[in-house]
Design a protein around this motif. Structure first.
Motif, PDB file in Angstrom:
ATOM      1  N   GLN A 178      29.610  31.037  34.518  1.00 17.81           N
ATOM      2  CA  GLN A 178      30.888  30.297  34.757  1.00 17.81           C
ATOM      3  C   GLN A 178      30.846  28.964  33.988  1.00 17.81           C
ATOM      4  O   GLN A 178      31.985  28.389  33.576  1.00 17.81           O
ATOM      5  CB  GLN A 178      31.000  29.747  36.579  1.00 17.81           C
ATOM      6  N   GLU A 179      30.028  28.313  33.607  1.00 12.18           N
ATOM      7  CA  GLU A 179      29.860  27.188  32.981  1.00 12.18           C
ATOM      8  C   GLU A 179      30.220  27.275  31.444  1.00 12.18           C
ATOM      9  O   GLU A 179      30.733  26.380  30.994  1.00 12.18           O
ATOM     10  CB  GLU A 179      28.451  26.505  32.893  1.00 12.18           C
ATOM     11  N   HIS A 180      30.237  28.584  31.152  1.00 10.30           N
ATOM     12  CA  HIS A 180      30.382  28.921  29.720  1.00 10.30           C
ATOM     13  C   HIS A 180      31.691  29.757  29.565  1.00 10.30           C
ATOM     14  O   HIS A 180      31.979  30.548  28.420  1.00 10.30           O
ATOM     15  CB  HIS A 180      29.352  29.530  28.923  1.00 10.30           C
ATOM     16  N   SER A 181      32.370  29.903  30.613  1.00 14.30           N
ATOM     17  CA  SER A 181      33.808  30.894  30.703  1.00 14.30           C
ATOM     18  C   SER A 181      35.080  30.150  30.697  1.00 14.30           C
ATOM     19  O   SER A 181      35.068  29.486  31.665  1.00 14.30           O
ATOM     20  CB  SER A 181      33.356  32.160  31.333  1.00 14.30           C
ATOM     21  N   ILE A 182      35.906  30.565  29.852  1.00  7.68           N
ATOM     22  CA  ILE A 182      37.197  30.192  30.367  1.00  7.68           C
ATOM     23  C   ILE A 182      38.135  30.995  31.450  1.00  7.68           C
ATOM     24  O   ILE A 182      39.057  30.426  31.981  1.00  7.68           O
ATOM     25  CB  ILE A 182      38.132  30.135  29.068  1.00  7.68           C
ATOM     26  N   ASN A 183      37.417  32.092  31.521  1.00  7.15           N
ATOM     27  CA  ASN A 183      37.936  33.105  32.697  1.00  7.15           C
ATOM     28  C   ASN A 183      37.128  32.959  33.989  1.00  7.15           C
ATOM     29  O   ASN A 183      35.873  32.562  33.880  1.00  7.15           O
ATOM     30  CB  ASN A 183      37.763  34.527  32.272  1.00  7.15           C
ATOM     31  N   PRO A 184      37.896  33.174  35.191  1.00 10.08           N
ATOM     32  CA  PRO A 184      37.173  33.007  36.427  1.00 10.08           C
ATOM     33  C   PRO A 184      36.053  34.231  36.619  1.00 10.08           C
ATOM     34  O   PRO A 184      36.313  35.411  36.026  1.00 10.08           O
ATOM     35  CB  PRO A 184      38.449  33.187  37.423  1.00 10.08           C
ATOM     36  N   ILE A 185      34.884  34.060  37.033  1.00  8.91           N
ATOM     37  CA  ILE A 185      33.914  34.709  37.305  1.00  8.91           C
ATOM     38  C   ILE A 185      33.816  34.575  38.618  1.00  8.91           C
ATOM     39  O   ILE A 185      33.225  33.654  39.237  1.00  8.91           O
ATOM     40  CB  ILE A 185      32.665  34.415  36.385  1.00  8.91           C
ATOM     41  N   GLU A 186      33.227  35.755  39.261  1.00 10.92           N
ATOM     42  CA  GLU A 186      32.904  35.917  40.851  1.00 10.92           C
ATOM     43  C   GLU A 186      32.285  37.152  41.112  1.00 10.92           C
ATOM     44  O   GLU A 186      32.277  38.123  40.252  1.00 10.92           O
ATOM     45  CB  GLU A 186      33.969  35.748  41.549  1.00 10.92           C
ATOM     46  N   MET A 187      31.464  37.290  42.409  1.00 13.59           N
ATOM     47  CA  MET A 187      30.734  38.362  42.445  1.00 13.59           C
ATOM     48  C   MET A 187      31.690  39.235  43.148  1.00 13.59           C
ATOM     49  O   MET A 187      32.559  38.814  44.067  1.00 13.59           O
ATOM     50  CB  MET A 187      29.774  38.124  43.576  1.00 13.59           C
ATOM     51  N   SER A 188      31.525  40.535  43.139  1.00 16.53           N
ATOM     52  CA  SER A 188      32.391  41.556  43.894  1.00 16.53           C
ATOM     53  C   SER A 188      31.996  41.180  45.309  1.00 16.53           C
ATOM     54  O   SER A 188      30.989  41.393  45.859  1.00 16.53           O
ATOM     55  CB  SER A 188      32.362  42.953  43.608  1.00 16.53           C
ATOM     56  N   MET A 189      33.151  41.034  46.076  1.00 18.92           N
ATOM     57  CA  MET A 189      33.090  40.931  47.494  1.00 18.92           C
ATOM     58  C   MET A 189      33.807  42.060  48.346  1.00 18.92           C
ATOM     59  O   MET A 189      34.759  42.671  48.108  1.00 18.92           O
ATOM     60  CB  MET A 189      33.360  39.469  48.286  1.00 18.92           C
ATOM     61  N   ASP A 190      33.106  42.626  49.353  1.00 19.45           N
ATOM     62  CA  ASP A 190      33.658  43.789  50.137  1.00 19.45           C
ATOM     63  C   ASP A 190      35.237  43.375  50.744  1.00 19.45           C
ATOM     64  O   ASP A 190      35.408  42.170  51.204  1.00 19.45           O
ATOM     65  CB  ASP A 190      32.751  44.100  51.456  1.00 19.45           C
ATOM     66  N   LYS A 191      36.054  44.296  50.413  1.00 21.24           N
ATOM     67  CA  LYS A 191      37.328  44.228  50.851  1.00 21.24           C
ATOM     68  C   LYS A 191      38.346  43.281  49.932  1.00 21.24           C
ATOM     69  O   LYS A 191      39.389  42.933  50.337  1.00 21.24           O
ATOM     70  CB  LYS A 191      37.517  43.979  52.453  1.00 21.24           C
ATOM     71  N   SER A 192      37.623  42.722  48.793  1.00 21.62           N
ATOM     72  CA  SER A 192      38.533  41.667  48.261  1.00 21.62           C
ATOM     73  C   SER A 192      39.371  42.585  47.154  1.00 21.62           C
ATOM     74  O   SER A 192      38.901  43.552  46.516  1.00 21.62           O
ATOM     75  CB  SER A 192      37.461  40.597  47.549  1.00 21.62           C
ATOM     76  N   THR A 233      32.036  50.353  44.810  1.00 20.10           N
ATOM     77  CA  THR A 233      32.876  51.175  44.531  1.00 20.10           C
ATOM     78  C   THR A 233      34.412  50.632  44.781  1.00 20.10           C
ATOM     79  O   THR A 233      34.464  49.467  45.410  1.00 20.10           O
ATOM     80  CB  THR A 233      32.761  52.382  45.431  1.00 20.10           C
ATOM     81  N   ILE A 234      35.284  51.328  44.477  1.00 19.04           N
ATOM     82  CA  ILE A 234      36.882  50.894  44.469  1.00 19.04           C
ATOM     83  C   ILE A 234      37.540  51.683  45.461  1.00 19.04           C
ATOM     84  O   ILE A 234      37.345  52.902  45.605  1.00 19.04           O
ATOM     85  CB  ILE A 234      37.396  50.945  43.012  1.00 19.04           C
ATOM     86  N   LYS A 235      38.354  51.113  46.109  1.00 15.81           N
ATOM     87  CA  LYS A 235      39.264  51.970  47.067  1.00 15.81           C
ATOM     88  C   LYS A 235      40.766  51.504  46.847  1.00 15.81           C
ATOM     89  O   LYS A 235      40.846  50.205  46.322  1.00 15.81           O
ATOM     90  CB  LYS A 235      38.781  51.804  48.548  1.00 15.81           C
ATOM     91  N   LYS A 236      41.672  52.239  46.989  1.00 14.25           N
ATOM     92  CA  LYS A 236      43.034  51.941  47.035  1.00 14.25           C
ATOM     93  C   LYS A 236      43.801  51.665  48.275  1.00 14.25           C
ATOM     94  O   LYS A 236      43.349  52.055  49.243  1.00 14.25           O
ATOM     95  CB  LYS A 236      43.814  53.287  46.352  1.00 14.25           C
ATOM     96  N   ASP A 237      44.633  50.351  48.050  1.00 15.40           N
ATOM     97  CA  ASP A 237      45.066  49.988  49.285  1.00 15.40           C
ATOM     98  C   ASP A 237      46.574  49.707  48.782  1.00 15.40           C
ATOM     99  O   ASP A 237      46.787  48.725  48.282  1.00 15.40           O
ATOM    100  CB  ASP A 237      44.412  48.676  49.686  1.00 15.40           C
ATOM    101  N   GLY A 238      47.400  50.853  49.129  1.00 14.80           N
ATOM    102  CA  GLY A 238      48.859  50.649  48.802  1.00 14.80           C
ATOM    103  C   GLY A 238      48.805  50.582  47.217  1.00 14.80           C
ATOM    104  O   GLY A 238      48.070  51.595  46.482  1.00 14.80           O
ATOM    105  N   TYR A 239      49.256  49.654  46.374  1.00 12.90           N
ATOM    106  CA  TYR A 239      49.182  49.609  45.127  1.00 12.90           C
ATOM    107  C   TYR A 239      48.200  48.766  44.442  1.00 12.90           C
ATOM    108  O   TYR A 239      48.287  48.307  43.295  1.00 12.90           O
ATOM    109  CB  TYR A 239      50.591  49.155  44.488  1.00 12.90           C
ATOM    110  N   GLU A 240      47.411  48.364  45.229  1.00 18.92           N
ATOM    111  CA  GLU A 240      46.294  47.703  44.734  1.00 18.92           C
ATOM    112  C   GLU A 240      44.911  47.975  44.943  1.00 18.92           C
ATOM    113  O   GLU A 240      44.663  49.146  45.835  1.00 18.92           O
ATOM    114  CB  GLU A 240      46.096  46.183  45.725  1.00 18.92           C
ATOM    115  N   LEU A 241      44.051  47.624  44.211  1.00 23.97           N
ATOM    116  CA  LEU A 241      42.578  48.228  44.377  1.00 23.97           C
ATOM    117  C   LEU A 241      41.798  47.091  45.164  1.00 23.97           C
ATOM    118  O   LEU A 241      41.914  45.788  44.509  1.00 23.97           O
ATOM    119  CB  LEU A 241      41.933  48.682  42.940  1.00 23.97           C
TER     120      LEU A 241
END
Length: 195
Positions: A59-73, A88-96
């Motif tokens: 994160q200290e060296h990136s101009i883009n947001p970096i985060e860990m994958s969190m359940d249901k996010s 894994t990835i799941k579909k919720d309406g038009y979002e993943l």
């Protein structure tokens, strides 16, 4: 199943790596432009205790947001995510969104095949670029092959540029239309894909 044509997710880069990967991933992240319509999801084999500190350092060296994958996010465009456990990835309406769990049945943290294979149903709606970097074994190769068969672009390292040529070697043999490049060229191709 409703498609994702109206989702904000237009392009996704999936990166799988193991031994030798952290340094190469750091170089990729440092070189990225400001992401505008691309999400990057990284599955780097690493002990769970080390992933948060690795993400914090990046994160200290990136101009883009970096985060860990969190359940249901919900997966957001313009973000970089680091997977852990069985993501894994799941579909919720038009979002993943992410589905994250731990399992002793899988020997890797995270399991690259789980991440890659979960994107296979979305290849027709999202432009996906699958990347296999240095590492021991063959984790991620099956998922990369399945994505590629469905039309996703795939790339792996040349033998000369891989710190450990296990995963790239298997990918070169098993993924039918995979591109093969050195790590510097892969970095440039990812930047081009993100632009």
């Amino acid at each position: 199943m409703p498609n994702l044509k109206h989702s904000a997710l237009n392009k996704i880069v999936l990166i799988g790596a193991s031994t030798g990967g952290p340094g190469q991933i750091e170089k990729i992240i440092r070189s990225l432009p400001q992401l505008s319509n691309t999400t990057i999801i990284i599955a780097q084999h690493m002990a769970m205790d080390f992933i948060p500190s690795f993400v914090k350092r990046l994160q200290e060296h990136s101009i883009n947001p970096i985060e860990m994958s969190m359940d249901k996010s919900v997966i957001k465009p313009e973000n970089i995510y680091f997977c852990h456990g069985i993501t894994t990835i799941k579909k919720d309406g038009y979002e993943l969104s992410f589905n994250v769990e731990s399992s002793k049945e899988y020997k890797y943290n995270p399991d690259i095949n789980s991440v890659f294979n979960s994107f296979v149903p979305f290849v027709k709606d999202i432009n996906i670029f699958a990347v296999i970097l240095t590492g021991i074994g063959d984790d991620g190769v099956d998922g990369c092959k399945n994505l590629n068969i469905m039309g996703a672009r795939a790339i792996t390292q040349s033998e000369e540029s891989a710190i450990v040529d296990g995963m790239p070697s298997r990918a070169r043999k098993e993924v039918p239309n995979i591109e093969i490049s050195d790590i510097d060229t892969i970095r440039e191709k990812i930047k081009w894909f993100c632009s």
